[in-house]
Each structure stands twice: as C-alpha cells, then as structure tokens.
Design an enzyme around this catalytic site. Structure first.
Site, PDB file in Angstrom:
ATOM      1  N   LYS A   9     -35.278   6.881 -57.315  1.00 57.24           N
ATOM      2  CA  LYS A   9     -34.358   7.104 -56.196  1.00 57.24           C
ATOM      3  C   LYS A   9     -32.905   6.951 -56.652  1.00 57.24           C
ATOM      4  O   LYS A   9     -32.640   6.462 -57.762  1.00 57.24           O
ATOM      5  CB  LYS A   9     -34.700   6.119 -55.067  1.00 57.24           C
ATOM      6  CG  LYS A   9     -36.104   6.339 -54.473  1.00 57.24           C
ATOM      7  CD  LYS A   9     -36.375   5.394 -53.302  1.00 57.24           C
ATOM      8  CE  LYS A   9     -37.757   5.638 -52.721  1.00 57.24           C
ATOM      9  NZ  LYS A   9     -37.987   4.840 -51.476  1.00 57.24           N
ATOM     10  N   TYR A  49     -39.752  13.604 -46.411  1.00 61.47           N
ATOM     11  CA  TYR A  49     -40.209  12.417 -45.683  1.00 61.47           C
ATOM     12  C   TYR A  49     -40.618  12.743 -44.245  1.00 61.47           C
ATOM     13  O   TYR A  49     -40.552  11.865 -43.381  1.00 61.47           O
ATOM     14  CB  TYR A  49     -39.101  11.352 -45.682  1.00 61.47           C
ATOM     15  CG  TYR A  49     -39.065  10.505 -46.938  1.00 61.47           C
ATOM     16  CD1 TYR A  49     -40.137   9.669 -47.282  1.00 61.47           C
ATOM     17  CD2 TYR A  49     -37.949  10.503 -47.774  1.00 61.47           C
ATOM     18  CE1 TYR A  49     -40.097   8.865 -48.421  1.00 61.47           C
ATOM     19  CE2 TYR A  49     -37.900   9.705 -48.927  1.00 61.47           C
ATOM     20  CZ  TYR A  49     -38.986   8.888 -49.217  1.00 61.47           C
ATOM     21  OH  TYR A  49     -38.946   8.088 -50.341  1.00 61.47           O
ATOM     22  N   ASN A 112     -35.201   0.826 -52.734  1.00 62.62           N
ATOM     23  CA  ASN A 112     -36.248   0.142 -53.497  1.00 62.62           C
ATOM     24  C   ASN A 112     -36.644   0.906 -54.773  1.00 62.62           C
ATOM     25  O   ASN A 112     -37.753   0.789 -55.263  1.00 62.62           O
ATOM     26  CB  ASN A 112     -37.452  -0.150 -52.596  1.00 62.62           C
ATOM     27  CG  ASN A 112     -38.017   1.112 -51.965  1.00 62.62           C
ATOM     28  OD1 ASN A 112     -37.588   2.209 -52.263  1.00 62.62           O
ATOM     29  ND2 ASN A 112     -38.991   0.948 -51.086  1.00 62.62           N
ATOM     30  N   HIS A 115     -40.225   5.951 -55.580  1.00 57.02           N
ATOM     31  CA  HIS A 115     -41.201   6.462 -54.616  1.00 57.02           C
ATOM     32  C   HIS A 115     -42.497   6.766 -55.357  1.00 57.02           C
ATOM     33  O   HIS A 115     -42.463   7.194 -56.510  1.00 57.02           O
ATOM     34  CB  HIS A 115     -40.705   7.769 -53.971  1.00 57.02           C
ATOM     35  CG  HIS A 115     -41.784   8.490 -53.220  1.00 57.02           C
ATOM     36  ND1 HIS A 115     -42.107   8.171 -51.924  1.00 57.02           N
ATOM     37  CD2 HIS A 115     -42.672   9.442 -53.611  1.00 57.02           C
ATOM     38  CE1 HIS A 115     -43.136   8.920 -51.540  1.00 57.02           C
ATOM     39  NE2 HIS A 115     -43.490   9.709 -52.545  1.00 57.02           N
ATOM     40  N   GLU A 126     -46.622  16.419 -51.954  1.00 53.37           N
ATOM     41  CA  GLU A 126     -45.363  16.038 -52.609  1.00 53.37           C
ATOM     42  C   GLU A 126     -45.165  16.755 -53.951  1.00 53.37           C
ATOM     43  O   GLU A 126     -44.042  17.147 -54.283  1.00 53.37           O
ATOM     44  CB  GLU A 126     -45.335  14.512 -52.792  1.00 53.37           C
ATOM     45  CG  GLU A 126     -45.233  13.793 -51.444  1.00 53.37           C
ATOM     46  CD  GLU A 126     -45.338  12.277 -51.555  1.00 53.37           C
ATOM     47  OE1 GLU A 126     -45.537  11.759 -52.679  1.00 53.37           O
ATOM     48  OE2 GLU A 126     -45.212  11.620 -50.501  1.00 53.37           O
TER      49      GLU A 126
HETATM   50  N1  UDP Z   1     -38.162   2.245 -45.695  1.00 54.28           N
HETATM   51  C1  UDP Z   1     -37.080   1.676 -45.037  1.00 54.28           C
HETATM   52  N2  UDP Z   1     -37.301   0.684 -44.104  1.00 54.28           N
HETATM   53  C2  UDP Z   1     -38.553   0.260 -43.801  1.00 54.28           C
HETATM   54  C3  UDP Z   1     -39.658   0.830 -44.455  1.00 54.28           C
HETATM   55  C4  UDP Z   1     -39.431   1.811 -45.390  1.00 54.28           C
HETATM   56  O1  UDP Z   1     -35.921   2.054 -45.295  1.00 54.28           O
HETATM   57  O2  UDP Z   1     -38.692  -0.642 -42.943  1.00 54.28           O
HETATM   58  C5  UDP Z   1     -37.926   3.283 -46.703  1.00 54.28           C
HETATM   59  C6  UDP Z   1     -38.172   2.810 -48.136  1.00 54.28           C
HETATM   60  O3  UDP Z   1     -37.226   3.460 -48.987  1.00 54.28           O
HETATM   61  C7  UDP Z   1     -39.576   3.302 -48.384  1.00 54.28           C
HETATM   62  C8  UDP Z   1     -39.593   4.625 -47.639  1.00 54.28           C
HETATM   63  O4  UDP Z   1     -38.819   4.366 -46.475  1.00 54.28           O
HETATM   64  O5  UDP Z   1     -39.856   3.415 -49.779  1.00 54.28           O
HETATM   65  C9  UDP Z   1     -40.938   5.150 -47.241  1.00 54.28           C
HETATM   66  O6  UDP Z   1     -41.617   4.154 -46.514  1.00 54.28           O
HETATM   67  P1  UDP Z   1     -43.151   3.836 -46.786  1.00 54.28           P
HETATM   68  O7  UDP Z   1     -43.631   2.954 -45.678  1.00 54.28           O
HETATM   69  O8  UDP Z   1     -43.884   5.106 -47.030  1.00 54.28           O
HETATM   70  O9  UDP Z   1     -43.103   2.938 -48.128  1.00 54.28           O
HETATM   71  P2  UDP Z   1     -43.531   3.284 -49.629  1.00 54.28           P
HETATM   72  O10 UDP Z   1     -44.734   4.181 -49.567  1.00 54.28           O
HETATM   73  O11 UDP Z   1     -42.357   3.950 -50.287  1.00 54.28           O
HETATM   74  O12 UDP Z   1     -43.843   1.941 -50.254  1.00 54.28           O
HETATM   75 MG    MG Z   2     -45.037   5.960 -48.526  1.00 52.59          MG
END
Ligand code: UDP
Ligand code: MG
Length: 135
Positions: A9, A49, A112, A115, A126
């Site tokens: 990211k 997304y 974080n 992805h 994806e």
């Molecule tokens: N995210 C966020 N706030 C939240 C949860 C997720 O900004 O409370 C963002 C974060 O960058 C995350 C992405 O949205 O990686 C996609 O969320 P997901 O629940 O799919 O998490 P991931 O699969 O990336 O662990």
């Molecule tokens: Mg996810």
C-alpha cells in the site's frame, strides 16, 4: 499451487520497505509471478474495494489507496492465500502477531502496509482486476 493478490500500500512504498516485504514473501516460499507499480485513481480504488462499499471506512480507505503509488503482485505457492495472510498479520497492526509485516511496519488499522486476498473467490477477482490475462 495457489495464487493470491498482494499489494504494498502507499504507506509501505513511502517507508521504503518494498524490498523488505518482497524478501519476506520469498523467504516463506511464495513466488512472485507478476508485479507492477501503479497509482490508482479514486474510482479504481473504489472498484477494487467494492465489497466494502457500505463500510464506514470505505471513503477514507479509497482516498488512502489512491494517494500514491502501490506495488501489486501475484504470489504463487502451496496454500498461498492463507500463507500470505499469515505473513501479513491481523488487519489492525496493534493486534498483529510479532514478526508479521503489519506488526512491524503498519501505522494504524487503515495504513496497514499490505493487502492480501482472503479467499479463492476474492483472489480470482483481484488478480483479474490488475492482471486480466494471467489466469
Ligand atoms: N480498514 C480500515 N478500518 C477498519 C477496517 C479496515 O481502514 O476498521 C481498511 C484496512 O486498510 C484494511 C482494508 O480496509 O486492510 C480492508 O479491510 P478488511 O476487513 O478486508 O481487512 P484485510 O483483509 O485487509 O485484513
Ligand atoms: Mg480483506
């Protein structure tokens, strides 16, 4: 063999840890099958997304993901989807295990660093989103 989509990211690119992240994938038996650096438009980030479009963080997340260049990769290996998620760590860096990418480099629950696809269905969508002819 399984394929999964990985993204470094914008925060990971800014921090100068592209090589460190790729090294962790390779050290754990994941092969880089395709890779490119791109900058997403807001609309492209929203499309990627789309499953999160009703979530409260969707607008901020897609602003962030279109804020600078990202590195997009197809990783391949045995159990690649699960293995990549293990190397990444939990979504919130505060909850991620020691030694995971998100624990070591993540800033907060949004920024974080990486992805990773979460299922065979999302991996197919994806990978297709970024590399149409690859599978
Ligand atoms: N995210 C966020 N706030 C939240 C949860 C997720 O900004 O409370 C963002 C974060 O960058 C995350 C992405 O949205 O990686 C996609 O969320 P997901 O629940 O799919 O998490 P991931 O699969 O990336 O662990
Ligand atoms: Mg996810």
């Amino acid at each position: 063999m399984e394929q999964t989509l990985s993204i470094i990211k914008p925060d990971g690119v800014v921090k100068g840890i592209i090589g460190e992240i790729i090294k962790r994938f390779e050290n754990n038996g994941l092969k880089i099958k395709a890779m490119k650096m791109v900058r997403l438009s807001k609309k492209e980030a929203e499309g990627f997304y789309i499953v999160h479009k009703e979530r409260p963080f969707y607008s901020s997340l897609t602003d962030f993901m279109s804020s600078g260049p990202i590195v997009v990769m197809v990783l391949e290996g045995k159990d690649a989807i699960r293995k990549n998620r293990e190397i990444m760590g939990a979504t919130n860096p505060e909850d991620a295990d020691t030694g995971t990418i998100r624990r070591d480099f993540g800033t907060d629950v949004e920024k974080n660093t990486v992805h990773g696809s979460d299922s065979p269905e999302s991996a197919a969508f994806e990978i297709d989103y970024f590399f149409k002819s690859l599978h």
